[in-house]
Structure formats: C-alpha cells, structure tokens
Design an enzyme around this catalytic site. Structure first.
Site, PDB file in Angstrom:
ATOM      1  N   LYS A 153       0.820  -1.219   0.000  1.00 36.22           N
ATOM      2  CA  LYS A 153       0.000   0.000   0.000  1.00 36.22           C
ATOM      3  C   LYS A 153       0.855   1.271   0.000  1.00 36.22           C
ATOM      4  O   LYS A 153       0.599   2.189  -0.771  1.00 36.22           O
ATOM      5  CB  LYS A 153      -0.906   0.038   1.238  1.00 36.22           C
ATOM      6  N   THR A 154       1.833   1.326   0.884  1.00 38.41           N
ATOM      7  CA  THR A 154       2.614   2.550   1.031  1.00 38.41           C
ATOM      8  C   THR A 154       3.402   2.845  -0.232  1.00 38.41           C
ATOM      9  O   THR A 154       3.429   3.985  -0.719  1.00 38.41           O
ATOM     10  CB  THR A 154       3.558   2.431   2.240  1.00 38.41           C
ATOM     11  N   GLU A 184      -3.623   6.237   1.490  1.00 39.37           N
ATOM     12  CA  GLU A 184      -3.323   4.854   1.845  1.00 39.37           C
ATOM     13  C   GLU A 184      -4.411   4.409   2.816  1.00 39.37           C
ATOM     14  O   GLU A 184      -4.505   4.915   3.936  1.00 39.37           O
ATOM     15  CB  GLU A 184      -1.944   4.716   2.491  1.00 39.37           C
TER      16      GLU A 184
END
Length: 468
Positions: A125-126, A169
């Site tokens: 995700k990041t 995010e």
C-alpha cells in the site's frame, strides 16, 4: 486499542482539534493538513521526534507526555488505534462528551469533496500510494495525499494540494478503509490478516468486497493474487481494471528483470511500454503496474504514466539504505507479514551478490506471532542466510503467555542459521561478530526495530574501523 466507530456522523465544524499521538507518521501528516486547512490544532505524544519538532516549528502547541491537561479547550480529539483505552486525554474527552475521531475519520473529513483514490491491500500500500502520488506530480497534477510512509523525493508523508485528486493509503486492519468516499480504488492484494478484528476470514474478505463496491468510478485490482481474484468475482466487471502478469490483465506486466533495480514492460491495449525503476524487486514492478492503472483511470496516457511512475525514488523504511561499514551494507524495511518478508528477501538477493543476507526479524504483535510463527520461519529460512530473531513488539496488544520471538526461531529446520536474542545490544554485537565484507544486513518489522540500527552500525565500526 481503539477502533473507529464506522457509524459516527462526522461534524462539518470540528472546532479546535487535539491529536493524541501526533508524532506518528500518519497522525502528523493529517495534523499538517488540518493546519493547512485553517483548523486550530494541538497535540501530544509520549516522546519527542522529528515530526513533533517540525509541527512545533509551525507553531503547533505540542505536549510531551500524556496528561488530561493537554486537551485544554479542544472541541475534537483525534486518536489512533494504537492508543490504550486508559489514556488520560482520551478518558477526559469521553467525560466531557467531546467529538472523538479515529485518525481515519479525520482523514475522511479532510478528503470530503475531493476525487478520492483509496489504495488498499495487505502488502504494497505505502509504495503504491507513493508511486501514484509521484506519478500525478510528475504529470503536472497537484494532489492532496496521506501516505503511511515518507516519500523519499518529497520528504513528506502528507501534503495539502490544490488539485481535485486526494490519494489515501487506506488501512484495512480496523475496517476504516470503508470510511472514505472513494472514486478510484486500488487493491494490491488480499491476504487475510487482522482476524482479531474481523473475527473470520469470511468477514475480512467481505470487507474488501464492500470497499470495492463502494468505489464510484473504477476498481483497479490484481490479476494474479488469489485473494484479490476471490474478491474480484463478486464485483461489477464494468468498473474493473486488472493489472499483473496474467495474460488477460488490462495492464499486463512482461519481461521482469531483477538483476539490478527492477526493469519490465507493460502492455496496454496491445501497445508495449518499458521502464526501469530505482527500487528493487518483482513486487515493485507489479506495484508500478497498479499505479499506472490508477493513473490511466484518472485520465492519463499509459506511456506517460509509466514514465512518471518510474521516477519514484522509494519510501522510508522500504528497503532503505542506512550505511556501509567494512563492506557490510545496512538496510531497514517495514516487512511484518510472512508474504512481505518473502518478497523483501527475494528482492534483496540480487543486491547481495556474492555476500550473505543477514536478517534481524522483530515479531510484531503477539497474535500475529502466534498465528504465523511457522510461516515467518519458513520465509526467513528460505530467503536469508542467517536470521536473528528479537523479542516481540506488542504495540497495541497485551502480552500473551508463552508467545515470544522464540516461537519463530524454534520453527527453523536448520538451527545453525538462526539465533533468538532478546537483548538488542547483544544482538547488535552478534551481527558484528558474524558479518563479513560483502554481506547485507537488514532489519524488518513495522515496530521500532529501526532503532537498533545505530547499535549495529557502532558494533560494525568497532570491529572493522575502530579508529573512526
């Protein structure tokens, strides 16, 4: 641990806002954005760090140490899941009947009215968020964004932009990714976890289905990941865009070359585009393809999107280089799930060359350690030449009897390739003792294991360069 109340109606006017735990990466970013939006804020944290110092320099009142007096005349309290229920500031807010928002709800308030791009998934995700943000900036957009890690090229994890796009995010661990008014959703993968919150695998999978179905425009989803495909089968095909190595992927990844920083091609509507990233690993080729698919969904051209994403320089705590001492290179990474550990070690292997890959694994959460101890051991034993396992970082959880880092180390088949050391200085000294020039050493956890790096670098200096 404090979970968000997903049914709470968030007021339009928050009044003065106090952040409890303002020094965290996500919390400090949201605080910055509220400040930029004209909201009067204050904050507190257990200890001072770069984030608290930076906010204080902007004129934000910051208290170090938690005390009910810190709340002052605040109208709204913003908290994180990591906060304990007995926190005095939280308890005072409850007594006064103040509005208490989880950080995700504060973020939902900030993003209202924007074209929200929510990036979810068990892993990646990041990095994917950083790639989408970098791509938009390179293409001339000015998005607002909140990421879980600092984007290296920007030195920021969050920023208030002038454009309509708002990139988030989105965290699935507590169900909060369902709070956002999402236009474009990206699902990197779906690997069931956080069952302490969801209660069952079925509930976890359903949360992703609900998250995707709520997206008003497009759902970008992996064509390769088994969990993502299980979710995909329950979605409206009309708004799906797939990415990955599968032959039928809409943004298809081809010819991945991991001999250096990862190079690959993508094929979109029969046309091929090529790029080389400055980050490593097959997984990052797939993350980049997902980011490109998002940019296409936002109206950008495929070739220009890939070129823009290729300028991404990484995020902090994602295979982040720290030092080289005596020919031993020291890295740090956020990997905290067996799948992430396996992907990290696979991507690190080409960097090692003829040397050895030495891992320090800090188990994170007692429940995760208990559930996945065997899988962690398998990933570490398969990917690293030697592993040091530390004690568990409990974070938001109370200790569980019998759950220690030794649960992981004892699952190794070859005990000569693992050491359980619960004292950080002894662990750092052990690394220096076994290290050889050419080796790569990497810490991994979403806990505070990065704090051991100064001890490791000092131990390596004492051995290889004592005159320094």
């Amino acid at each position: 641990m404090i979970y968000p109340d997903l049914s709470l109606s968030i007021p339009e006017d928050l009044g003065r806002v106090h952040f409890v735990g303002i020094g965290g990466s996500g919390m400090s970013g949201i605080a910055r954005m509220m400040l930029a939006s004209g909201v009067s804020i204050s904050g507190s944290d257990a200890s001072e760090n770069g984030n608290t110092q930076a906010l204080a320099a902007l004129g934000v009142p910051i208290a170090i140490g938690h005390d009910s007096a810190n709340v002052g005349d605040a109208d709204t309290l913003v908290v994180t899941s990591a906060l304990w229920q007995d926190n005095p500031e939280y308890q005072l807010a409850l007594e006064r009947g103040l509005t208490v928002l989880h950080r995700s709800q504060a973020l939902a308030w900030l993003s209202r009215g924007g074209r929200v791009v929510s990036i979810a998934g068990a892993h990646g995700k990041t990095t994917s968020t950083g790639m989408v943000v970098t791509g938009l900036l390179e293409l001339g957009a000015d998005p607002s964004f909140v990421n879980g890690g600092v984007i290296e090229s920007l030195g920021l994890s969050a920023q208030h932009g002038s454009g309509k796009d708002f990139v988030i995010e989105a965290d699935e661990s507590d169900g909060s990714f369902q709070l956002y008014d999402t236009s474009v959703a990206l699902i990197t993968n779906v690997d069931p976890e956080h069952l302490d919150f969801y209660g069952s695998r079925e509930a976890f999978m359903q949360a992703f289905v609900d998250f995707a179905n709520a997206a008003s425009e497009t759902v970008v989803i992996s064509s390769d990941d088994a969990g993502a495909q299980e979710v995909r089968a329950q979605l409206d095909p009309a708004k799906l865009v797939t990415f990955g190595e599968a032959d039928d992927a809409d943004v298809r990844v081809v010819d991945i070359d991991e001999t250096g920083s990862v190079a690959f091609g993508i094929v979109v509507d029969g046309e091929r585009f090529d790029a080389q990233l400055s980050v490593y690993g097959r997984h990052n080729a797939l993350n980049a393809a997902g980011a490109v698919a998002v940019l296409i969904a936002l109206g950008q051209e495929p070739g220009a999107s890939l070129a823009a994403v290729a300028t991404f320089g990484g995020t902090k705590r994602r295979f982040e280089f720290h030092a080289e001492i005596g020919g031993v290179r020291v890295y740090d990474d956020y990997a905290h799930h067996p799948t992430e550990v396996a992907a990290l070690l696979a991507s690190a292997r080409p960097v090692v060359g003829e040397g050895r890959l030495i891992a320090i694994h800090q188990p994170h959460l007692y429940s995760r350690t208990r559930i996945f101890c065997r899988e962690f051991a398998e990933a570490l034993e398969a990917g690293a030449d030697h592993t040091i396992v530390l004690s568990v970082c409990g974070a938001r959880e109370d200790p569980e009897p019998g759950v220690t880092g030794e649960l992981v180390s004892e699952k190794f088949h070859d005990q000569s390739r693992v050491a359980y050391i619960d004292d950080w200085q002894r662990a750092a000294d052990y690394v220096a003792e076994i290290a050889r020039p050419g080796d790569v050493f990497i810490t991994m956890s979403c806990g505070d294991v990065y704090r051991i790096i100064p001890q490791v670098t000092q131990a390596l200096t004492d051995r290889f360069d004592p005159a320094r």
